[in-house]
Design an enzyme around this catalytic site. Structure first.
Site, PDB file in Angstrom:
ATOM      1  N   GLY A 145       0.837  -1.189   0.000  1.00 36.34           N
ATOM      2  CA  GLY A 145       0.000   0.000   0.000  1.00 36.34           C
ATOM      3  C   GLY A 145       0.869   1.235   0.000  1.00 36.34           C
ATOM      4  O   GLY A 145       1.848   1.314   0.752  1.00 36.34           O
ATOM      5  N   LYS A 146       0.545   2.196  -0.841  1.00 31.51           N
ATOM      6  CA  LYS A 146       1.422   3.359  -0.989  1.00 31.51           C
ATOM      7  C   LYS A 146       1.567   4.155   0.302  1.00 31.51           C
ATOM      8  O   LYS A 146       2.641   4.678   0.605  1.00 31.51           O
ATOM      9  CB  LYS A 146       0.920   4.254  -2.129  1.00 31.51           C
ATOM     10  N   SER A 204       1.384   3.026   3.487  1.00 34.69           N
ATOM     11  CA  SER A 204       2.252   2.324   4.431  1.00 34.69           C
ATOM     12  C   SER A 204       3.661   2.158   3.885  1.00 34.69           C
ATOM     13  O   SER A 204       4.640   2.239   4.637  1.00 34.69           O
ATOM     14  CB  SER A 204       1.654   0.966   4.797  1.00 34.69           C
ATOM     15  N   ASN A 205       3.807   1.951   2.571  1.00 34.94           N
ATOM     16  CA  ASN A 205       5.145   1.853   1.985  1.00 34.94           C
ATOM     17  C   ASN A 205       5.949   3.127   2.232  1.00 34.94           C
ATOM     18  O   ASN A 205       7.127   3.087   2.595  1.00 34.94           O
ATOM     19  CB  ASN A 205       5.064   1.608   0.484  1.00 34.94           C
ATOM     20  N   MET A 215      11.396   9.756 -14.367  1.00 28.45           N
ATOM     21  CA  MET A 215      11.508   9.118 -15.677  1.00 28.45           C
ATOM     22  C   MET A 215      12.280   7.808 -15.613  1.00 28.45           C
ATOM     23  O   MET A 215      12.962   7.416 -16.556  1.00 28.45           O
ATOM     24  CB  MET A 215      12.154  10.090 -16.671  1.00 28.45           C
ATOM     25  N   ASP A 217      13.688  -5.459  -8.942  1.00 32.37           N
ATOM     26  CA  ASP A 217      12.293  -5.355  -8.510  1.00 32.37           C
ATOM     27  C   ASP A 217      11.935  -3.867  -8.425  1.00 32.37           C
ATOM     28  O   ASP A 217      12.524  -3.136  -7.630  1.00 32.37           O
ATOM     29  CB  ASP A 217      12.125  -6.027  -7.148  1.00 32.37           C
ATOM     30  N   ALA A 256       8.429  -0.930  -5.377  1.00 30.73           N
ATOM     31  CA  ALA A 256       8.329   0.151  -4.385  1.00 30.73           C
ATOM     32  C   ALA A 256       9.246   1.332  -4.671  1.00 30.73           C
ATOM     33  O   ALA A 256       9.421   2.194  -3.817  1.00 30.73           O
ATOM     34  CB  ALA A 256       8.628  -0.400  -2.998  1.00 30.73           C
ATOM     35  N   ALA A 257       9.809   1.403  -5.866  1.00 29.97           N
ATOM     36  CA  ALA A 257      10.767   2.472  -6.158  1.00 29.97           C
ATOM     37  C   ALA A 257      10.157   3.854  -5.983  1.00 29.97           C
ATOM     38  O   ALA A 257      10.769   4.751  -5.388  1.00 29.97           O
ATOM     39  CB  ALA A 257      11.314   2.303  -7.569  1.00 29.97           C
ATOM     40  N   GLY A 258       8.945   4.038  -6.487  1.00 27.78           N
ATOM     41  CA  GLY A 258       8.305   5.342  -6.366  1.00 27.78           C
ATOM     42  C   GLY A 258       7.995   5.720  -4.936  1.00 27.78           C
ATOM     43  O   GLY A 258       8.127   6.883  -4.538  1.00 27.78           O
ATOM     44  N   ASP A 259       7.592   4.744  -4.120  1.00 25.22           N
ATOM     45  CA  ASP A 259       7.292   5.025  -2.718  1.00 25.22           C
ATOM     46  C   ASP A 259       8.556   5.372  -1.939  1.00 25.22           C
ATOM     47  O   ASP A 259       8.552   6.274  -1.096  1.00 25.22           O
ATOM     48  CB  ASP A 259       6.606   3.819  -2.077  1.00 25.22           C
ATOM     49  N   ARG A 310      16.366  -4.384  -4.335  1.00 25.16           N
ATOM     50  CA  ARG A 310      15.875  -5.271  -3.276  1.00 25.16           C
ATOM     51  C   ARG A 310      14.479  -5.768  -3.636  1.00 25.16           C
ATOM     52  O   ARG A 310      13.722  -5.078  -4.306  1.00 25.16           O
ATOM     53  CB  ARG A 310      15.820  -4.535  -1.934  1.00 25.16           C
ATOM     54  N   GLY A 315      10.563  -6.914  -2.789  1.00 20.46           N
ATOM     55  CA  GLY A 315       9.509  -6.528  -1.862  1.00 20.46           C
ATOM     56  C   GLY A 315       9.065  -5.090  -2.043  1.00 20.46           C
ATOM     57  O   GLY A 315       9.586  -4.352  -2.887  1.00 20.46           O
TER      58      GLY A 315
END
Length: 321
Positions: free
Chosen positions: A43-44, A46-47, A231, A256, A259-262, A295, A297
């Protein structure tokens, strides 16, 4: 009296992620076998809280999360996981009428992903949650917002926090089919869309700095005070209405991208809470986003501050404090 440390508040979604790893993502109507699967925090909202809290441990900052989870096993699991990151869950409410949100995630061998979200309790968030979170919204230095909860609640939280002096960061994901509420643009200090979100909001999919600059002008004309356009492997363009610039990508080998954006937004919030300029905060955010892709996850991919310092030094930049 002792001065309270800066507070970063994430107001948004909490999910449990069910992640399957396959050689390739299935086509419509196709079944593919997964090599493995995991169950974890997502979830954005909680991330971003978890990632900010992991960074904040070394910096003397506080991080809290407001939103809803169901009164169920997944809700208990989400709370337990968030506590291990050091997130203050005092503003987080239990919802006896709706289940905890769930995300079904597929990841292929190249690290690309597709995600289906069943929002559950997240979609019941309303202005009563804003009232419950008022002590944290009025104290926050930085407010992290996303669009996995209803927009009226996002708008109410943004308005209250900005009135109290917070910097409001909005991750416009997922972009609603009807677009953003007009008033929400005006309550956004920093908008952080990726390429696809930028295209949905402006009609321009940025592949380079020139196109990102054009898109940022459109977004700022709608009311956003500053814009960071992510980008991916091409870097980040930023514009605060007075100055603009480009942050080249940090060199990593991604496995992976979930979650990079979070993690990017968490790094941005932490840096702004420390009083850094938008230019410096963008670089820190880009480092956090890059590290997250190395990483597996969602929340678990969040980097520690020491890891950010290391990649920063390896890139030849002036050392971070």
């Amino acid at each position: 009296m002792p001065v309270s440390p800066p507070l970063i508040l994430s107001f948004g979604s909490i999910n449990i992620d069910l992640t399957a790893r396959t050689l390739r993502l299935p086509k419509p109507g196709e079944t593919v076998h997964a090599e493995s699967y995991t169950v974890g925090l997502g979830g954005k909202g909680s991330n971003q809280a978890a990632a900010a809290a992991r960074l904040a441990k070394a910096l003397g900052l506080e991080v809290a999360l407001a939103g809803r989870v169901g009164n169920d096993t997944f809700g208990t699991e989400a709370r337990t996981a968030l506590k291990t990151f050091g997130v203050d869950l005092s503003p987080l409410l239990d919802d006896p009428a709706n289940p905890t949100g769930v995300a079904l995630i597929g990841i292929d061998a190249a690290g690309e992903n597709c995600i289906t979200v069943a929002g559950g309790a997240n979609m019941a968030v309303d202005e009563t949650d804003v009232v419950a979170a008022t002590p944290w919204l009025t104290r926050a230095s930085v407010l992290l917002l996303q669009l996995e909860i209803p927009q009226p609640a996002v708008l109410a939280a943004a308005r209250l926090a900005r009135q109290s002096g917070a910097v409001v960061i909005l991750d416009p994901a997922p972009v609603p089919e009807t677009g953003l509420l007009d008033a929400l643009w005006q309550e956004t200090d920093v908008l952080t869309p990726n390429e696809n979100e930028t295209a949905l909001l402006t009609g321009i999919k940025p592949h380079n700095v020139e196109e990102a600059s054009q898109a940022a002008s459109v977004l700022m004309a709608k009311g956003a005070k500053a814009v960071l356009i992510k980008m991916g492997a091409r870097g980040v363009y930023w514009n605060d209405g007075k100055r603009d610039g480009f942050c080249p990508p940090f060199k990593v080998t991604p496995i992976d991208t979930v979650a990079a954006g979070d993690c990017f937004n968490a790094g941005l919030a932490v840096s702004l809470a420390q009083g850094e300029t938008l230019e410096q905060a963008t670089r820190v955010a880009a480092a956090c986003g890059a590290l997250a892709t190395t990483r597996k996850g969602a929340a678990d991919a969040a980097p520690e501050w020491e890891s950010v310092q290391e990649i920063w030094a390896c890139s030849g930049l002036v050392p971070l404090d």
